[in-house]
Structure formats: structure tokens, C-alpha cells
Scaffold this active site. Structure first.
Site, PDB file in Angstrom:
ATOM      1  N   GLN A   1     -10.305  -2.010   2.493  1.00 42.34           N
ATOM      2  CA  GLN A   1      -9.852  -2.754   3.675  1.00 42.34           C
ATOM      3  C   GLN A   1      -9.740  -1.876   4.915  1.00 42.34           C
ATOM      4  O   GLN A   1      -9.335  -2.355   5.970  1.00 42.34           O
ATOM      5  CB  GLN A   1      -8.542  -3.481   3.394  1.00 42.34           C
ATOM      6  CG  GLN A   1      -7.315  -2.596   3.252  1.00 42.34           C
ATOM      7  CD  GLN A   1      -6.105  -3.385   2.797  1.00 42.34           C
ATOM      8  OE1 GLN A   1      -5.996  -3.787   1.635  1.00 42.34           O
ATOM      9  NE2 GLN A   1      -5.182  -3.645   3.713  1.00 42.34           N
TER      10      GLN A   1
ATOM     11  N   MET B   1       0.848  -1.199   0.000  1.00 41.39           N
ATOM     12  CA  MET B   1       0.000   0.000   0.000  1.00 41.39           C
ATOM     13  C   MET B   1       0.880   1.244   0.000  1.00 41.39           C
ATOM     14  O   MET B   1       0.423   2.335   0.339  1.00 41.39           O
ATOM     15  CB  MET B   1      -0.932  -0.009   1.209  1.00 41.39           C
ATOM     16  CG  MET B   1      -1.903  -1.184   1.156  1.00 41.39           C
ATOM     17  SD  MET B   1      -3.379  -0.939   2.128  1.00 41.39           S
ATOM     18  CE  MET B   1      -2.699  -0.825   3.755  1.00 41.39           C
TER      19      MET B   1
ATOM     20  N   GLU C   1       5.582 -11.473   7.101  1.00 40.51           N
ATOM     21  CA  GLU C   1       4.977 -12.222   8.211  1.00 40.51           C
ATOM     22  C   GLU C   1       4.510 -11.321   9.335  1.00 40.51           C
ATOM     23  O   GLU C   1       3.878 -11.784  10.273  1.00 40.51           O
ATOM     24  CB  GLU C   1       5.981 -13.240   8.767  1.00 40.51           C
ATOM     25  CG  GLU C   1       5.923 -14.550   8.043  1.00 40.51           C
ATOM     26  CD  GLU C   1       6.570 -15.677   8.821  1.00 40.51           C
ATOM     27  OE1 GLU C   1       7.548 -15.395   9.535  1.00 40.51           O
ATOM     28  OE2 GLU C   1       6.100 -16.808   8.703  1.00 40.51           O
TER      29      GLU C   1
ATOM     30  N   ALA D   1       4.222   3.758   1.091  1.00 35.22           N
ATOM     31  CA  ALA D   1       4.942   4.142   2.322  1.00 35.22           C
ATOM     32  C   ALA D   1       5.963   3.045   2.640  1.00 35.22           C
ATOM     33  O   ALA D   1       5.993   2.493   3.737  1.00 35.22           O
ATOM     34  CB  ALA D   1       3.976   4.376   3.480  1.00 35.22           C
TER      35      ALA D   1
ATOM     36  N   HIS E   1       9.459  -3.888   3.289  1.00 35.47           N
ATOM     37  CA  HIS E   1       9.030  -4.114   1.899  1.00 35.47           C
ATOM     38  C   HIS E   1      10.253  -4.417   1.025  1.00 35.47           C
ATOM     39  O   HIS E   1      10.205  -5.285   0.153  1.00 35.47           O
ATOM     40  CB  HIS E   1       8.342  -2.865   1.330  1.00 35.47           C
ATOM     41  CG  HIS E   1       7.080  -2.486   2.040  1.00 35.47           C
ATOM     42  ND1 HIS E   1       6.994  -1.403   2.873  1.00 35.47           N
ATOM     43  CD2 HIS E   1       5.844  -3.052   2.040  1.00 35.47           C
ATOM     44  CE1 HIS E   1       5.768  -1.294   3.347  1.00 35.47           C
ATOM     45  NE2 HIS E   1       5.045  -2.289   2.864  1.00 35.47           N
TER      46      HIS E   1
ATOM     47  N   GLN F   1      -2.972 -11.990   8.019  1.00 34.49           N
ATOM     48  CA  GLN F   1      -3.261 -11.703   6.611  1.00 34.49           C
ATOM     49  C   GLN F   1      -2.755 -12.831   5.707  1.00 34.49           C
ATOM     50  O   GLN F   1      -3.433 -13.239   4.756  1.00 34.49           O
ATOM     51  CB  GLN F   1      -2.617 -10.376   6.224  1.00 34.49           C
ATOM     52  CG  GLN F   1      -2.706 -10.056   4.745  1.00 34.49           C
ATOM     53  CD  GLN F   1      -2.283  -8.655   4.418  1.00 34.49           C
ATOM     54  OE1 GLN F   1      -3.093  -7.750   4.449  1.00 34.49           O
ATOM     55  NE2 GLN F   1      -1.032  -8.447   4.082  1.00 34.49           N
TER      56      GLN F   1
HETATM   57  O1  PAF Z   1      -0.313  -5.766   3.599  1.00 35.22           O
HETATM   58  C1  PAF Z   1      -0.688  -4.818   2.879  1.00 35.22           C
HETATM   59  O2  PAF Z   1       0.038  -3.851   2.657  1.00 35.22           O
HETATM   60  C2  PAF Z   1      -2.067  -4.865   2.252  1.00 35.22           C
HETATM   61  O3  PAF Z   1      -2.986  -5.450   3.100  1.00 35.22           O
HETATM   62  C3  PAF Z   1      -2.076  -5.531   0.859  1.00 35.22           C
HETATM   63  C4  PAF Z   1      -1.718  -7.002   0.946  1.00 35.22           C
HETATM   64  C5  PAF Z   1      -1.121  -4.816  -0.060  1.00 35.22           C
HETATM   65  C6  PAF Z   1      -3.482  -5.438   0.266  1.00 35.22           C
HETATM   66  O4  PAF Z   1      -3.887  -4.117   0.129  1.00 35.22           O
END
Ligand code: PAF
Length: 280
Positions: free
Chosen positions: A61, A30, A148, A32, A37, A153
Site C-alpha cells: 500500500q 501497521m 475514522e 507504531a 489505536h 479507507q
Molecule cells: O490503516 C492502516 O493502518 C492500514 O491501512 C491497514 C488498514 C492496517 C492496512 O494495512
């Protein structure tokens, strides 16, 4: 690195790669972006010919509009980081591109999506499944990489991938922590220096709880009491669960994998921080 905004352009570009037998790794985000990441992108880079990273702040979400409003937006810096990590394509669609009309699909994978975050953030995992299924459809990756840190999720996405019969390998990647022990999160930039100083206690207390030799319920209560004793931190829930089904366990011998999942409010705003620890 190419920056692509439309699904058609993305699919045209990826079709050329796929036709020449190249494998595609996908990292949904998402934005940022931080070192957590970056570690996912580097892993995808090592394991695939092409790495696609999506940057899309998914409105469906967020059950709290204020949370969506204050979520950091840093596209330029994100693209710079992605270039450095070896991403080939940054896919940054608009809301209209991903949701030309409202998505009315519902996904239900109890107990995985009904406990913990699922119980406290109604609709959250449904929104995650909506967007991840759309992104999987657009990218059609061989492998998809998830941190993780968002332990629940990943469990929900595994269920969704199996349910939809998608031939995508879901690859969980370890939590990346700051030197202090705080799990990296886009939300950490919202913490004040004072909040950043107390937040690492969450991980330290979770780590200490592995050595207690107490029962499951005693351990759970010990973690809650010790975190709540720190001014500025307040536990929303601490659940000790089967690492696969996410159902609560009462006994350490109950499941081959046991994980403690926590959500803590930090500071006055407050910022909601999540973390977990593996007991077995
Ligand atoms: O983990 C996230 O950043 C979000 O939930 C995802 C998997 C990109 C879905 O919008």
C-alpha cells in the site's frame, strides 16, 4: 496476550474460541501504535469475547518507498500497549507469511477509491484491499474496527467487504486528537517540535470553516487559503464530498452526509498529514 506470527497458529487458536461460540473483534494496524489505536482495541474488547490486533507494515500500500522506509517500527512498545488495552492476540506476521507470492489481485471501487488519496497515491487502496482481505480471511472476525481518521479507507473497505460478500461488521471509530487538536497518527512522531506546533492549525481551520455560512466552493477555497497562509503548511487537496460515495458536492443540500477531507504537507521533509471534518 499471545504474540502469534503464523497464519496457521492464528487460525488454530481462533478455531478453539469460535467452536465455543466466542465472538471475534479485529483491529488491523501497521504498528507504531498510539492512543487512537488503543481506543479501537478498547472498543473491540467491550464488544467481543476475543480481540485480535494485527501489526503488519504492508508494503503493497506504499506507493512511495521512502514513506515505507521511514515508517516507525515499534513492536515491543506496541505489544505493551495492546496488553494494557485488553487485546488477546497480537498477530505480527512477516512479509513472506502474508505474501508467499506476489498478490496480483486488483480491486476497483470508483469513485470511492479513485478520488482524493486514490488519485494521488496510485495503487494505495489496491494494496489496502489486498492486505485487509487477506487479514479478514486469516482472522474471520465478526467485527472489524477502523479509525475514522482514514475516512476514505473505511469507505473503500466497506465497498470491498460488500463486494466479497463477507459477513463482517465494519465499525468506524471517532478520530482521537491530541490536546492541541492534531489528529493522532503514527506519522506524528516524525514531526519536529516546530512542525508539531503548527500542525494543529489544520483542525482549527477546518472547525472554523463550519461556521462560515459560505457556499461549498467558497468554503473549500477559504480552508485552502487559510492553511496555506501558515508558513510550513501546504494543502495538497481539500475536497468537500458526499460522506457515503465520496463524490464531490457543489451544494450543501446535495447529500445527507457531507464531509471535508484534507491532506496537508507539513514542514521541510515534508510529512503528509490527513484529517477531515463533518459538515452535516
Ligand atoms: O490503516 C492502516 O493502518 C492500514 O491501512 C491497514 C488498514 C492496517 C492496512 O494495512
Amino acid at each position: 496476550m499471545q504474540l502469534i506470527h503464523s497464519i496457521t497458529d492464528l487460525q488454530d487458536t481462533l478455531a478453539q474460541a469460535r467452536n465455543t461460540g466466542k465472538t471475534i473483534g479485529f483491529v488491523p494496524t501497521m504498528g507504531a501504535l498510539h492512543e487512537g489505536h488503543a481506543s479501537l482495541v478498547r472498543q473491540s474488547y467491550k464488544e467481543n469475547d476475543i480481540t485480535v490486533v494485527s501489526i503488519f507494515l504492508n508494503p503493497t500500500q506504499f506507493n512511495d518507498p521512502k514513506d515505507l522506509q521511514r515508517y516507525p517500527r515499534t513492536l515491543e512498545a506496541d505489544c505493551q500497549l495492546l496488553e494494557q488495552c485488553g487485546a488477546d492476540i497480537a498477530f505480527a506476521p512477516s512479509v513472506e507469511e502474508m505474501y508467499p507470492e506476489p498478490d496480483t489481485r486488483t480491486f476497483s471501487y470508483p469513485p470511492t477509491d479513485t478520488v482524493m488519496e486514490g488519485a494521488r497515491r496510485p495503487g494505495h487502496f489496491n494494496g489496502v484491499c489486498q492486505i485487509v482481505s487477506k487479514l479478514f480471511d486469516a482472522v474471520q472476525p465478526d467485527r472489524a474496527y477502523f479509525g475514522e481518521k482514514d475516512y476514505q479507507q473505511i469507505a473503500v473497505i466497506r465497498r470491498m467487504t460488500a463486494h466479497l460478500g463477507l459477513n463482517i461488521e465494519i465499525i468506524p471509530c471517532p478520530v482521537v486528537r491530541e490536546d492541541s487538536g492534531l489528529a493522532m497518527s503514527s506519522r506524528n512522531t516524525l514531526l519536529t517540535p516546530e512542525e508539531k506546533a503548527i500542525a494543529p492549525n489544520i483542525y482549527h481551520i477546518l472547525s472554523q470553516s463550519k461556521q462560515l455560512g459560505k457556499t461549498v466552493e467558497e468554503t473549500r477555497q477559504w480552508v485552502i487559503d487559510n492553511i496555506n497562509a501558515i508558513p510550513g503548511l501546504e494543502v495538497e487537496y481539500y475536497s468537500i464530498v458526499d460522506g457515503d460515495t465520496l463524490a464531490e458536492v457543489q451544494d450543501w443540500a446535495q447529500a445527507p452526509s457531507i464531509v471535508g477531507c484534507i491532506t496537508v504537507y507539513c514542514g521541510a521533509t515534508p510529512i503528509r498529514l490527513i484529517d477531515h471534518i463533518r459538515y452535516r
